[in-house]
Design an enzyme around this catalytic site. Structure first.
Site, short mmCIF file in Angstrom:
data_model
loop_
_atom_site.label_atom_id
_atom_site.label_comp_id
_atom_site.label_asym_id
_atom_site.label_seq_id
_atom_site.Cartn_x
_atom_site.Cartn_y
_atom_site.Cartn_z
N LEU A 69 27.93 -26.60 42.05
CA LEU A 69 29.31 -26.88 42.40
C LEU A 69 29.50 -28.22 43.11
O LEU A 69 30.63 -28.67 43.29
CB LEU A 69 29.90 -25.76 43.26
CG LEU A 69 30.16 -24.44 42.52
CD1 LEU A 69 30.68 -23.38 43.47
CD2 LEU A 69 31.13 -24.65 41.36
N HIS A 185 12.48 -22.46 39.03
CA HIS A 185 12.66 -23.45 37.96
C HIS A 185 11.27 -23.66 37.35
O HIS A 185 10.43 -24.34 37.93
CB HIS A 185 13.20 -24.76 38.55
CG HIS A 185 13.21 -25.92 37.59
ND1 HIS A 185 14.19 -26.07 36.64
CD2 HIS A 185 12.37 -26.97 37.45
CE1 HIS A 185 13.95 -27.18 35.95
NE2 HIS A 185 12.85 -27.74 36.42
N ASP A 311 24.35 -22.74 33.44
CA ASP A 311 23.56 -23.87 33.93
C ASP A 311 24.46 -25.09 34.15
O ASP A 311 24.06 -26.23 33.93
CB ASP A 311 22.43 -24.22 32.96
CG ASP A 311 21.13 -24.55 33.69
OD1 ASP A 311 21.14 -24.56 34.94
OD2 ASP A 311 20.12 -24.81 33.03
#
Length: 430
Positions: A69, A185, A311
């Protein structure tokens, strides 16, 4: 006064209960009060706002478990306000923000800031991950318990892999005390260092440094061994390769607490999308071969991949309009999440309810959110959409502050008509 909204004349779709039937939804004070064929315009309580869905699908609002964001620190790329607008336009009623902000979400005050800003914006529901390590440096664990108590749903270093096996082992062990999920990740950093595309023929032709697909499988293999050692809960984000999926499928058969997600660009695109140095196709991990893309589709269909996340990673023009090696990776994805995911249905790979499950109840369950379902007592979060309306993805019409999408002008089928959060319409198609 009781606030009531009745969505009537709809095709009700609830993946959690496998509901696919005509009917309506009555929402009272933000909660579903009734659902089924008995909810009609004629039966709606006096004073209720009646919305005729005209036969369109009404499903649980999408839960997007991987969103950047920008706020705090990257407001020129995205804010909670603009990101919420984009989410609402995409039928997403809940987003989970990654911790790689500035400052990093490694402190209770930043978690509380995100929650406060979401309340002020009052559009979609905004949750946050807590950083797994302080400053996302991969060295010292954050106060996981305190962050979870403050509202962090799970823990990750976001766009960075936790390279230290010792740190990952400690995280998996420590998080068990409060049944927290650790999100990785999955990319072996040393193998990936300096690379910008998947290693292979296209990387060689373009003269770009490559990242071997094995970098993903190697990190996941290491982490799965640590899961076996600790019994912790582990989630591999945006999985992209056939090799990694073989390992995850095997771990699930063994009964380990392992889950994973992927993003639309990994099943809708392959490495050819970078074309002649097209930076809007630069992502991390990079777009893969056609063999890997097909493996991702197969893993979605057979349940190896648990969820689909956008994503969403907004980047401004200055960050993308650079030589390929210097450009920032990332794609905006909130507003294209549903139509791109519906390609799995239209192409015959998955049933409609199965696609929706990856976008609603599955991510909600992974993160312990009481969302993603149409049932009495549940939140009145609903997306009304037509899965068959043809159209094109129009990046210039996005509500996001950024426009970095390789899908501009891509033909799709499926359009969000209305998004409802706690009984309030937060988006209506013009």
């Amino acid at each position: 006064m009781t606030r009531r909204t009745a969505l009537v004349n709809a095709r009700l779709l609830d993946p959690a209960t496998r509901l696919d039937a005509p009917g309506g939804i009555l929402i009272e004070d933000g909660r579903i009060a009734a659902i089924g064929p008995e909810v009609t315009a004629g039966s709606a309580p006096e004073g209720a706002a009646v919305i005729d869905c005209e036969g369109a699908c009404a499903a649980p609002g999408l839960v997007d478990m991987r969103v950047q964001l920008g706020e705090p620190g990257g407001e020129h790329k995205e804010t909670i306000d603009s990101g919420s607008l984009a989410a609402a336009a995409g039928g997403v009623t809940a987003v989970v923000a990654l911790p790689n902000t500035s400052p990093v979400i490694d402190d209770v005050n930043v978690v509380e800031f995100i929650a406060r800003r979401a309340r002020e914006v009052r559009r979609v529901k905004v949750f946050a991950y807590g950083a797994l390590t302080r400053g996302l440096k991969g060295e010292q664990l954050t106060e996981l318990g305190m962050l979870k108590d403050a509202g962090a749903l799970a823990f990750t270093d976001g766009l960075r892999a936790v390279s230290s096996a010792r740190v990952m082992r400690r995280a998996l062990s420590y998080a068990q005390a409060f049944d927290a999920l650790i999100v990785q990740h999955p990319e072996e950093p040393e193998l990936a260092r300096g690379g910008v595309v998947t290693e292979g023929e296209i990387a060689t032709r373009l003269g770009l440094p490559g990242i071997p697909a094995a970098a993903e499988a190697m990190m996941i293999d290491r982490d799965l061994r640590l899961v076996a050692l600790t019994g912790g809960r582990y989630h591999a984000a945006h999985v992209t390769t056939a090799g990694a999926l073989v390992l995850i499928r095997r771990a699930k058969r063994e009964g380990w607490r392992v889950t994973c997600d992927t993003a639309p660009h990994y099943f809708a695109l392959n490495e050819t999308a970078i074309g002649d140095y097209r930076t809007f196709g630069k992502v991390s991990p990079p777009l893969r071969s056609e063999v890997d893309r097909r493996a991702v589709v197969e893993a979605l269909a057979d349940g190896t991949i648990d969820a689909i996340a956008s994503d969403h990673d907004p980047q401004d023009q200055e960050s993308k309009r650079l030589p390929f090696g210097d450009a920032e990776p990332g794609i905006v994805g909130l507003e294209s999440l549903l139509p791109l995911s519906l390609e799995l249905y239209h192409n015959g790979h998955m049933a409609l309810l199965d696609v929706l499950e990856k976008l609603t109840s599955a991510p909600a369950d992974l993160l312990g959110l009481p969302l993603g379902r149409l049932a009495p007592g549940r939140a009145g979060d609903v997306v009304v959409f037509d899965p068959d309306i043809p159209g094109r993805i129009e990046v210039d019409a996005f509500r996001s502050k950024s426009r970095n999408s390789p899908f501009d002008r891509r033909p799709v089928q499926g359009r969000v008509l209305r998004t409802v959060v706690d009984g309030r319409t937060v988006f209506e198609a013009g």
